[in-house]
Design a protein around this motif. Structure first.
Motif, PDB file in Angstrom:
ATOM      1  N   ASP A 335       7.679   6.315  -4.103  1.00  0.00           N
ATOM      2  CA  ASP A 335       6.859   6.316  -2.895  1.00  0.00           C
ATOM      3  C   ASP A 335       5.393   6.486  -3.301  1.00  0.00           C
ATOM      4  OD1 ASP A 335       6.251   6.292  -0.195  1.00  0.00           O
ATOM      5  OD2 ASP A 335       7.757   7.796   0.329  1.00  0.00           O
ATOM      6  N   TYR A 336       4.536   6.635  -2.310  1.00  0.00           N
ATOM      7  CA  TYR A 336       3.109   6.864  -2.591  1.00  0.00           C
ATOM      8  C   TYR A 336       2.538   7.737  -1.477  1.00  0.00           C
ATOM      9  CZ  TYR A 336      -1.713   6.030  -3.949  1.00  0.00           C
ATOM     10  OH  TYR A 336      -3.003   6.214  -4.369  1.00  0.00           O
ATOM     11  N   PRO A 337       1.697   8.731  -1.803  1.00  0.00           N
ATOM     12  CA  PRO A 337       1.205   9.054  -3.144  1.00  0.00           C
ATOM     13  C   PRO A 337       2.202   9.855  -3.968  1.00  0.00           C
ATOM     14  CG  PRO A 337       0.276  10.574  -1.551  1.00  0.00           C
ATOM     15  CD  PRO A 337       1.087   9.581  -0.754  1.00  0.00           C
ATOM     16  N   CYS A 338       1.997   9.849  -5.263  1.00  0.00           N
ATOM     17  CA  CYS A 338       2.800  10.674  -6.171  1.00  0.00           C
ATOM     18  C   CYS A 338       2.039  10.785  -7.484  1.00  0.00           C
ATOM     19  CB  CYS A 338       4.184  10.072  -6.393  1.00  0.00           C
ATOM     20  SG  CYS A 338       4.147   8.489  -7.245  1.00  0.00           S
ATOM     21  N   VAL A 339       2.498  11.692  -8.352  1.00  0.00           N
ATOM     22  CA  VAL A 339       1.839  11.868  -9.645  1.00  0.00           C
ATOM     23  C   VAL A 339       2.753  11.390 -10.772  1.00  0.00           C
ATOM     24  CG1 VAL A 339       0.405  13.793  -8.874  1.00  0.00           C
ATOM     25  CG2 VAL A 339       2.671  14.259  -9.852  1.00  0.00           C
ATOM     26  N   HIS A 340       2.142  10.998 -11.865  1.00  0.00           N
ATOM     27  CA  HIS A 340       2.858  10.585 -13.069  1.00  0.00           C
ATOM     28  C   HIS A 340       3.841   9.450 -12.796  1.00  0.00           C
ATOM     29  CE1 HIS A 340       1.065  14.049 -15.002  1.00  0.00           C
ATOM     30  NE2 HIS A 340       1.638  14.868 -14.144  1.00  0.00           N
ATOM     31  N   MET A 341       3.486   8.572 -11.867  1.00  0.00           N
ATOM     32  CA  MET A 341       4.400   7.490 -11.504  1.00  0.00           C
ATOM     33  C   MET A 341       4.644   6.538 -12.668  1.00  0.00           C
ATOM     34  SD  MET A 341       2.209   4.820  -9.148  1.00  0.00           S
ATOM     35  CE  MET A 341       1.660   6.046  -7.956  1.00  0.00           C
ATOM     36  N   GLU A 342       3.676   6.431 -13.602  1.00  0.00           N
ATOM     37  CA  GLU A 342       3.828   5.508 -14.716  1.00  0.00           C
ATOM     38  C   GLU A 342       4.976   5.922 -15.640  1.00  0.00           C
ATOM     39  OE1 GLU A 342       1.336   8.884 -15.957  1.00  0.00           O
ATOM     40  OE2 GLU A 342       1.316   7.557 -14.211  1.00  0.00           O
ATOM     41  N   LEU A 343       5.240   7.244 -15.747  1.00  0.00           N
ATOM     42  CA  LEU A 343       6.347   7.723 -16.582  1.00  0.00           C
ATOM     43  C   LEU A 343       7.695   7.362 -15.975  1.00  0.00           C
ATOM     44  CD1 LEU A 343       5.035  11.258 -17.575  1.00  0.00           C
ATOM     45  CD2 LEU A 343       5.101   9.196 -18.989  1.00  0.00           C
ATOM     46  N   TRP A 344       7.739   7.364 -14.653  1.00  0.00           N
ATOM     47  CA  TRP A 344       8.979   7.007 -13.957  1.00  0.00           C
ATOM     48  C   TRP A 344       9.167   5.496 -13.899  1.00  0.00           C
ATOM     49  CZ3 TRP A 344       9.968   4.104  -9.591  1.00  0.00           C
ATOM     50  CH2 TRP A 344      11.263   4.198  -9.056  1.00  0.00           C
ATOM     51  N   GLU A 345       8.081   4.780 -13.611  1.00  0.00           N
ATOM     52  CA  GLU A 345       8.197   3.344 -13.338  1.00  0.00           C
ATOM     53  C   GLU A 345       8.618   2.538 -14.570  1.00  0.00           C
ATOM     54  OE1 GLU A 345       5.521   0.000 -11.014  1.00  0.00           O
ATOM     55  OE2 GLU A 345       5.142   2.127 -10.692  1.00  0.00           O
ATOM     56  N   ARG A 346       8.406   3.048 -15.751  1.00  0.00           N
ATOM     57  CA  ARG A 346       8.809   2.311 -16.953  1.00  0.00           C
ATOM     58  C   ARG A 346      10.325   2.154 -17.038  1.00  0.00           C
ATOM     59  NH1 ARG A 346       8.350   5.979 -22.368  1.00  0.00           N
ATOM     60  NH2 ARG A 346       9.176   3.995 -23.155  1.00  0.00           N
ATOM     61  N   TRP A 347      11.060   3.009 -16.304  1.00  0.00           N
ATOM     62  CA  TRP A 347      12.523   2.943 -16.317  1.00  0.00           C
ATOM     63  C   TRP A 347      13.095   2.266 -15.076  1.00  0.00           C
ATOM     64  CZ3 TRP A 347      13.860   3.743 -20.999  1.00  0.00           C
ATOM     65  CH2 TRP A 347      13.161   4.659 -21.789  1.00  0.00           C
ATOM     66  N   TYR A 348      12.231   1.956 -14.128  1.00  0.00           N
ATOM     67  CA  TYR A 348      12.691   1.339 -12.881  1.00  0.00           C
ATOM     68  C   TYR A 348      13.078  -0.126 -13.118  1.00  0.00           C
ATOM     69  CZ  TYR A 348      12.528  -0.627  -8.152  1.00  0.00           C
ATOM     70  OH  TYR A 348      12.823  -1.288  -6.990  1.00  0.00           O
ATOM     71  N   ILE A 349      14.170  -0.548 -12.518  1.00  0.00           N
ATOM     72  CA  ILE A 349      14.625  -1.938 -12.565  1.00  0.00           C
ATOM     73  C   ILE A 349      14.569  -2.484 -11.143  1.00  0.00           C
ATOM     74  CG2 ILE A 349      16.559  -3.481 -13.087  1.00  0.00           C
ATOM     75  CD1 ILE A 349      17.572  -1.355 -15.053  1.00  0.00           C
ATOM     76  N   PRO A 350      13.780  -3.535 -10.894  1.00  0.00           N
ATOM     77  CA  PRO A 350      13.673  -4.071  -9.526  1.00  0.00           C
ATOM     78  C   PRO A 350      15.037  -4.441  -8.942  1.00  0.00           C
ATOM     79  CG  PRO A 350      11.984  -5.015 -10.938  1.00  0.00           C
ATOM     80  CD  PRO A 350      12.901  -4.238 -11.842  1.00  0.00           C
ATOM     81  N   ASP A 351      15.153  -4.272  -7.648  1.00  0.00           N
ATOM     82  CA  ASP A 351      16.396  -4.537  -6.937  1.00  0.00           C
ATOM     83  C   ASP A 351      16.624  -6.049  -6.831  1.00  0.00           C
ATOM     84  OD1 ASP A 351      18.570  -4.660  -5.272  1.00  0.00           O
ATOM     85  OD2 ASP A 351      17.647  -3.583  -3.595  1.00  0.00           O
ATOM     86  N   PRO A 352      17.685  -6.576  -7.440  1.00  0.00           N
ATOM     87  CA  PRO A 352      17.929  -8.020  -7.370  1.00  0.00           C
ATOM     88  C   PRO A 352      18.250  -8.502  -5.957  1.00  0.00           C
ATOM     89  CG  PRO A 352      19.796  -6.893  -8.381  1.00  0.00           C
ATOM     90  CD  PRO A 352      18.700  -5.883  -8.250  1.00  0.00           C
ATOM     91  N   THR A 353      18.655  -7.585  -5.061  1.00  0.00           N
ATOM     92  CA  THR A 353      18.958  -7.978  -3.682  1.00  0.00           C
ATOM     93  C   THR A 353      17.713  -7.962  -2.805  1.00  0.00           C
ATOM     94  OG1 THR A 353      19.422  -5.749  -2.798  1.00  0.00           O
ATOM     95  CG2 THR A 353      21.210  -6.867  -3.977  1.00  0.00           C
ATOM     96  N   GLY A 354      16.635  -7.319  -3.288  1.00  0.00           N
ATOM     97  CA  GLY A 354      15.400  -7.255  -2.524  1.00  0.00           C
ATOM     98  C   GLY A 354      15.386  -6.225  -1.417  1.00  0.00           C
TER      99      GLY A 354
END
Length: 363
Positions: A335-354
């Motif tokens: 979500d936003y706002p949040c802190v240190h999102m770059e550490l989390w987002e490197r492991w995120y995999i986009p949803d293939p269903t959208g």
């Protein structure tokens, strides 16, 4: 003439064989239908009806079972947590992914259409009816009343053949080797290990800056006689149940689930805690039942409070040394706002269903 005499006998033999064939087909069909029939849930719930689906009947030697929930509105967190955990270990993992009925297909599609299709996992439905009469309705923070918040209370119903299990909240990422966490030693008579809220001096500054409660006073209503009768000092350091290493045999022996349900029902009756307090409604029963009866997790295996403020940050060096990061609090990394999102987002995999999308400043 001899052939004519044999004809009636052959017809009878063929009829018998045909009847046997039909009978075998019926038996096979019945067996398949019987196995596929959904387990019916009992309203108010016997414990046996908490989960729908077949759990692993046998544990594999060296296998590490991990329980994590997948709520529809937070599913991106589940995916990132699983990906980070799976990517940072050579251990043999088995994921128990717990969700509600409407989300079963979604989480399966997300896994099977991504690199996570290689993981060993089982998706199980949690039956919310098991909580009927055990959760006090409270609108101050409705997200804390989500049924999946209580899955951790019922771990022995999931884990049949494993001695230990790791439970993780969905708003974590793992940077270390999960084998090290699994090897946490539990003291005799302890059914679980947690990270105490007062255990890491490096986090104290953040705790003070955002006014977080790290004692029992922030979770229980000490104005109530039932709470005072517990004999627990309100200044006692609390612990965070977002990461748990549990001894399933000891949990069963002490009937921990029954004890937790007792305090849930007591809260419905006497309002001993509420979601307006620091820990909502899932943490207080655990604090009561495990008071002075839990082992400690290495503090670096549960660096938390990342979701308590959209402004207060840890140092980059400190976070790089951490084995597990937890965005507990209102400000989640998807979500936003949040802190240190770059550490989390490197492991995120986009949803293939959208269906699931990240909330970002430019979105």
């Amino acid at each position: 003439m001899k052939l004519m005499n044999k004809m009636p006998l052959l017809r009878k033999v063929n009829q018998v064989l045909l009847m046997l064939l039909v009978l075998m087909v019926c038996i096979i069909l019945y067996s398949k239908v019987h196995r596929a029939a959904p387990r019916k849930y009992a309203a108010g719930g016997s414990l046996a009806s908490a989960f729908k689906g077949e759990t692993a009947e046998e544990g594999v030697d060296g296998e590490i079972p991990v329980v994590i929930c997948a709520a529809e509105e937070r599913m991106g967190g589940t995916i990132a947590a699983i990906n980070s955990l799976y990517s940072n270990t050579e251990a043999n993992l088995f994921f128990y992914i717990i969700t509600l009925r409407d989300s079963v297909q979604h989480i399966r599609q997300w896994i099977e259409k991504s690199k996570l299709k290689e993981i060993n996992y089982q998706v199980l439905e949690f039956n919310p009816m098991i909580l009927k009469g055990k959760v006090r309705l409270d609108s101050s923070r409705p997200e804390l009343l989500h049924p999946l918040n209580f899955v951790r209370f019922y771990l022995p119903l999931l884990i049949v053949k494993h001695k230990k299990v790791i439970y993780l909240d969905d708003d974590v990422i793992v940077q270390g080797d999960i084998q090290d966490l699994y090897n946490t030693e539990l003291k005799p008579g302890h059914a679980a290990a947690f990270a105490a809220d007062c255990d890491l001096p490096s986090t104290h500054e953040m705790v003070r800056s955002v006014g977080m409660q790290t004692t029992y006073m922030g979770f229980l209503d000490y104005r109530k006689q039932e709470v005072r009768d517990l004999g627990i000092s309100p200044t006692t350091c609390s612990f965070n149940p977002g990461v748990i290493v549990a001894d399933i045999s000891e949990w069963k022996r002490q009937k921990i689930t029954k004890q937790l349900e007792k305090w849930m029902q007591q809260n419905v009756k006497d309002n001993l805690y509420s979601s307006a307090m620091a820990g909502g409604v899932a943490t207080p029963p655990l604090l009561i039942v495990f008071y002075q009866k839990y082992s400690s997790i290495d503090p670096m295996w549960h660096i938390r409070h990342l979701g308590w403020s959209p402004d207060t940050r840890y140092s980059d060096h400190f976070l790089q040394e951490a084995h597990l990061l937890h965005w507990n609090g209102r400000f989640k990394p998807w979500d936003y706002p949040c802190v240190h999102m770059e550490l989390w987002e490197r492991w995120y995999i986009p949803d293939p269903t959208g269906k699931f999308t990240l909330v970002r400043p430019n979105s």
